[in-house]
Scaffold this active site. Structure first.
Site, mmCIF file in Angstrom:
data_model
loop_
_atom_site.group_PDB
_atom_site.id
_atom_site.type_symbol
_atom_site.label_atom_id
_atom_site.label_comp_id
_atom_site.label_asym_id
_atom_site.label_seq_id
_atom_site.Cartn_x
_atom_site.Cartn_y
_atom_site.Cartn_z
ATOM 1 N N PHE A 119 0.830 -1.202 0.000
ATOM 2 C CA PHE A 119 0.000 0.000 0.000
ATOM 3 C C PHE A 119 0.866 1.254 0.000
ATOM 4 C CE2 PHE A 119 -2.551 -3.164 2.243
ATOM 5 C CZ PHE A 119 -3.841 -2.967 1.766
ATOM 6 N N ASP A 120 0.461 2.257 -0.758
ATOM 7 C CA ASP A 120 0.901 3.621 -0.523
ATOM 8 C C ASP A 120 0.176 4.108 0.736
ATOM 9 O OD1 ASP A 120 1.929 6.197 -0.884
ATOM 10 O OD2 ASP A 120 0.313 6.777 -2.228
ATOM 11 N N PHE A 121 0.585 5.242 1.273
ATOM 12 C CA PHE A 121 -0.062 5.730 2.498
ATOM 13 C C PHE A 121 -1.080 6.838 2.221
ATOM 14 C CE2 PHE A 121 -0.226 8.286 6.430
ATOM 15 C CZ PHE A 121 -0.734 7.309 7.279
ATOM 16 N N PHE B 245 -1.239 -0.774 -4.293
ATOM 17 C CA PHE B 245 -2.254 0.273 -4.381
ATOM 18 C C PHE B 245 -1.612 1.642 -4.213
ATOM 19 C CE2 PHE B 245 -4.256 -3.502 -2.470
ATOM 20 C CZ PHE B 245 -5.321 -3.713 -3.341
ATOM 21 N N ASP C 36 -2.369 6.082 -5.126
ATOM 22 C CA ASP C 36 -3.329 7.062 -5.630
ATOM 23 C C ASP C 36 -2.782 7.895 -6.785
ATOM 24 O OD1 ASP C 36 -1.526 8.434 -3.892
ATOM 25 O OD2 ASP C 36 -2.969 10.066 -3.687
#
Length: 316
Positions: free
Chosen positions: A164-166, A283, A285
């Site tokens: 994951f990105d944060f 993932f 954004d």
């Protein structure tokens, strides 16, 4: 009493993410819906090839062997498709052919399927249809656009590595807004002054929570059987660096979720880590962080927040 979904990790997946529909989509565009239906029916026993998200879904479902009751799995994956029920038959036959334990499906005959994400308690919806994902994100649902990818994975490997990105993924976009509006130096000062103040959860924080629940079961299995090696591992791969790293860690702690590994890269290209880590799915954004990575891993764009203001209204 009906089949209960509330205590499971529920993933909704469009056929466009699970299978390679390149040929089917081209036929539909060239010949229209009526001919497409006939085309699919004639090929109903011709299995569709695995798509970008197939390895992730297959290994995620394999974690159901951790359930105490074989009929009461930890993971539920539901097909959520724009196909009508008739053309959807080929999708379901393909699922059976590939041995995926998936028995539930939603077919909407061309309508956007995203309203059913909340109804079925999904903590993730994956689709290759960008418009459907954006529509779902606008409604506040945890949706990701599965990007085309050349990645391949070792089928003998049983590990389930999720990255994951944060900001804009696990957390909201509050800090990202400061960075974009005021620049890097003020952003760093802002984060340092708020290092103990957790951010609000982002769209995929519930997914991390559900994955952690499975990890706790694996940890109990390891305690009971020391030879057992946990398969599910979660990584944080973020452009944050010191001093902004501490707020990310404190936010995870405040939400009572955790990751196994964290990479605070401070602007170093994420692809360098991802090529070594080799997550089944990552993932982020921002597509700029995914464009190079999808050559070696399955990338999913989360169209949330200020980084995607052209697609999703501010505040969504």
């Amino acid at each position: 009493m009906g089949y209960e979904l509330s205590d499971r990790l529920v993933v909704g997946i469009a056929s466009s993410a699970l299978f390679d529909l390149t040929e089917s989509d081209a036929y539909f565009r060239e010949h229209g819906e009526k001919a497409y239906r006939r085309h699919q029916d004639e090929r109903i026993d011709d299995p569709l090839r695995p798509g970008v998200a197939f390895p992730f879904i297959k290994r995620l479902l394999s974690l159901n062997d951790l359930a105490a009751d074989a009929d009461d799995g930890l993971v539920e994956v539901i097909v959520v498709s724009r196909n009508d029920p008739n053309t959807g038959l080929r999708v379901m036959r393909s699922i059976e052919h590939h041995g995926l334990p998936m028995t539930r499906a939603v077919f909407t005959q061309g309508r956007s399927p995203h309203p059913y994400i909340g109804a079925l308690g999904m903590s993730l919806f994956l689709s290759g249809n960008r418009e459907d994902v954006i529509a779902a994100s606008r409604e506040g649902f945890p949706a990701g656009h599965v990007l085309p990818s050349a990645a391949t994975y070792d089928e003998t490997d049983r590990s389930v590595v999720v990255a994951f990105d944060f900001d804009g993924v696990l957390a909201d976009d509050g800090s990202e807004r400061v960075f974009r509006e005021e620049g890097i130096e003020k952003y760093r000062a802002y984060e340092a002054s708020r290092k103990a103040e957790p951010l609000e959860p982002g769209p995929l924080q519930p997914l991390l929570r559900d994955l952690n629940r499975i990890q706790r079961i694996e940890e109990q299995r390891r305690l009971e059987s020391p030879e057992y090696e946990p398969r599910l591992r979660i990584a944080l791969v973020t452009a944050r660096g010191a001093p902004a790293h501490e707020r990310a860690i404190r936010s995870l702690q405040s939400w009572d979720v955790y990751v196994n590994e964290a990479f605070f890269l401070g602007g170093v290209e994420k692809v360098r880590v991802l090529e070594v880590l080799r997550p089944l799915i990552f993932f982020d954004d921002q597509t700029t962080h995914l464009d190079e990575a999808v050559e070696s891993i399955a990338g999913v764009h989360i169209p949330y927040g200020v980084a995607n203001a052209d697609d999703v209204p501010a505040g969504q």
